[in-house]
Design a protein around this motif. Structure first.
Motif, PDB file in Angstrom:
ATOM      1  N   CYS A  79      76.479  71.677  56.531  1.00 27.44           N
ATOM      2  CA  CYS A  79      76.704  72.536  55.367  1.00 27.44           C
ATOM      3  C   CYS A  79      78.032  73.268  55.521  1.00 27.44           C
ATOM      4  O   CYS A  79      78.294  73.859  56.574  1.00 27.44           O
ATOM      5  CB  CYS A  79      75.563  73.543  55.212  1.00 27.44           C
ATOM      6  SG  CYS A  79      75.729  74.614  53.772  1.00 27.44           S
ATOM      7  N   ASP A  80      78.851  73.229  54.487  1.00 27.97           N
ATOM      8  CA  ASP A  80      80.145  73.919  54.501  1.00 27.97           C
ATOM      9  C   ASP A  80      80.125  75.196  53.678  1.00 27.97           C
ATOM     10  O   ASP A  80      81.158  75.836  53.507  1.00 27.97           O
ATOM     11  CB  ASP A  80      81.243  72.997  53.970  1.00 27.97           C
ATOM     12  CG  ASP A  80      81.430  71.767  54.852  1.00 27.97           C
ATOM     13  OD1 ASP A  80      81.212  71.885  56.074  1.00 27.97           O
ATOM     14  OD2 ASP A  80      81.776  70.695  54.312  1.00 27.97           O
ATOM     15  N   GLU A  81      78.958  75.584  53.152  1.00 23.73           N
ATOM     16  CA  GLU A  81      78.848  76.768  52.312  1.00 23.73           C
ATOM     17  C   GLU A  81      77.882  77.760  52.940  1.00 23.73           C
ATOM     18  O   GLU A  81      77.028  77.399  53.759  1.00 23.73           O
ATOM     19  CB  GLU A  81      78.375  76.393  50.902  1.00 23.73           C
ATOM     20  CG  GLU A  81      79.304  75.442  50.172  1.00 23.73           C
ATOM     21  CD  GLU A  81      78.822  75.155  48.756  1.00 23.73           C
ATOM     22  OE1 GLU A  81      78.001  75.936  48.251  1.00 23.73           O
ATOM     23  OE2 GLU A  81      79.265  74.156  48.183  1.00 23.73           O
ATOM     24  N   SER A  82      78.017  79.009  52.541  1.00 29.55           N
ATOM     25  CA  SER A  82      77.133  80.042  53.072  1.00 29.55           C
ATOM     26  C   SER A  82      75.780  80.050  52.375  1.00 29.55           C
ATOM     27  O   SER A  82      74.812  80.582  52.906  1.00 29.55           O
ATOM     28  CB  SER A  82      77.795  81.427  52.930  1.00 29.55           C
ATOM     29  OG  SER A  82      78.081  81.699  51.555  1.00 29.55           O
TER      30      SER A  82
ATOM     31  N   HIS B  46      72.448  72.171  50.008  1.00 30.43           N
ATOM     32  CA  HIS B  46      71.459  71.128  50.278  1.00 30.43           C
ATOM     33  C   HIS B  46      70.537  70.791  49.108  1.00 30.43           C
ATOM     34  O   HIS B  46      69.870  69.744  49.154  1.00 30.43           O
ATOM     35  CB  HIS B  46      70.573  71.551  51.458  1.00 30.43           C
ATOM     36  CG  HIS B  46      71.320  71.818  52.725  1.00 30.43           C
ATOM     37  ND1 HIS B  46      72.082  70.866  53.374  1.00 30.43           N
ATOM     38  CD2 HIS B  46      71.433  72.948  53.474  1.00 30.43           C
ATOM     39  CE1 HIS B  46      72.625  71.385  54.468  1.00 30.43           C
ATOM     40  NE2 HIS B  46      72.251  72.644  54.547  1.00 30.43           N
ATOM     41  N   CYS B  47      70.459  71.636  48.109  1.00 32.40           N
ATOM     42  CA  CYS B  47      69.370  71.499  47.148  1.00 32.40           C
ATOM     43  C   CYS B  47      69.792  71.127  45.734  1.00 32.40           C
ATOM     44  O   CYS B  47      68.937  70.796  44.911  1.00 32.40           O
ATOM     45  CB  CYS B  47      68.556  72.803  47.109  1.00 32.40           C
ATOM     46  SG  CYS B  47      67.896  73.278  48.726  1.00 32.40           S
ATOM     47  N   THR B  48      71.067  71.204  45.410  1.00 30.10           N
ATOM     48  CA  THR B  48      71.489  70.817  44.067  1.00 30.10           C
ATOM     49  C   THR B  48      71.410  69.301  43.895  1.00 30.10           C
ATOM     50  O   THR B  48      71.309  68.802  42.776  1.00 30.10           O
ATOM     51  CB  THR B  48      72.920  71.297  43.793  1.00 30.10           C
ATOM     52  OG1 THR B  48      73.785  70.815  44.829  1.00 30.10           O
ATOM     53  CG2 THR B  48      72.959  72.822  43.787  1.00 30.10           C
ATOM     54  N   ALA B  49      71.463  68.584  45.021  1.00 33.24           N
ATOM     55  CA  ALA B  49      71.284  67.130  45.019  1.00 33.24           C
ATOM     56  C   ALA B  49      70.569  66.754  46.315  1.00 33.24           C
ATOM     57  O   ALA B  49      70.716  67.422  47.340  1.00 33.24           O
ATOM     58  CB  ALA B  49      72.625  66.408  44.914  1.00 33.24           C
TER      59      ALA B  49
END
Length: 212
Positions: A101-104, A110-113
């Motif tokens: 994961c590159d986002e906080s 992980h969950c939008t797709a």
């Protein structure tokens, strides 16, 4: 007839004065105390509302997971009762373990797709192990959507270590959804040791125990 002498009675001299500086300061002091009380109530209310919302969402997610476990349970071949696949107790299947994961925000990451590593059990027929992986991803997404710091754990107090099952029939299964909290007014609101995250006591949690 004697003429009377009338004298007008003079009224006493009345001096009307405005509020002095001392009275104004006293009024401001009392008013400031009242405003501080209102601000304190708002602060306490914000903490209380946030805690209640997190607990309500966590209770719903834990209940959803318990229903998934009961739906996926199969009759044990070695003892009376039902069991679930061992992968439901693998830590790698929860909290997006092993997924980069590159986002906080884990929801955005992980969950939008659906990640490639997660089997598509909606479109395809999955094995029980794949279904455990898929359930772990879906419930983890539901948990972090409302609380990005939430962490799930599924454990079992196994009563039979020789049958090859992580949670033998008749064992007590435990679901814990934890999230960190902020201690306010110098008080620790958490008394349940199960809620601790990485040794920190400032956490809250919802715990459900069941026997399949």
């Amino acid at each position: 007839m004697e003429s009377g002498t009338f004298r007008a009675q003079s009224s006493p001299h009345i001096t009307q004065q405005g509020l002095g500086l001392i009275e104004v300061l006293i009024t401001l002091f009392i008013l400031s105390i009242g405003l501080l009380g209102v601000a304190s109530l708002q602060l306490v209310g914000s903490f209380t509302n946030s805690a209640a919302l997190n607990r309500s969402d966590a209770t719903m997610q834990v209940q959803q997971l318990s229903e998934r476990l009961q739906a996926s349970a199969l009759q044990s071949l070695s003892a009376p009762g039902r069991i679930v696949d061992n992968q439901y107790f693998a830590a790698d299947n929860w909290n997006f373990a092993g997924l980069a994961c590159d986002e906080s925000n884990p929801w955005q990451c992980h969950c939008t797709a659906r990640p490639v590593a997660i089997p598509d059990c909606d479109a395809n027929q999955c094995s029980t192990a794949e279904m455990a992986r898929y359930d772990g991803w879906q419930v983890s997404c539901a948990a972090v959507k409302s609380n990005p710091s939430a962490q799930l754990a599924v454990t079992c107090a196994d009563i039979n270590a020789l049958d090859g099952q992580s949670c033998s029939a008749g064992s007590t299964l435990q679901i814990i959804l934890r999230w960190p909290t902020t201690s306010w007014q110098g008080a620790n609101r958490i008394d349940n040791p199960d809620c601790a995250i990485d040794g920190s006591e400032h956490a809250d949690c919802v715990v459900v125990r069941l026997i399949l």
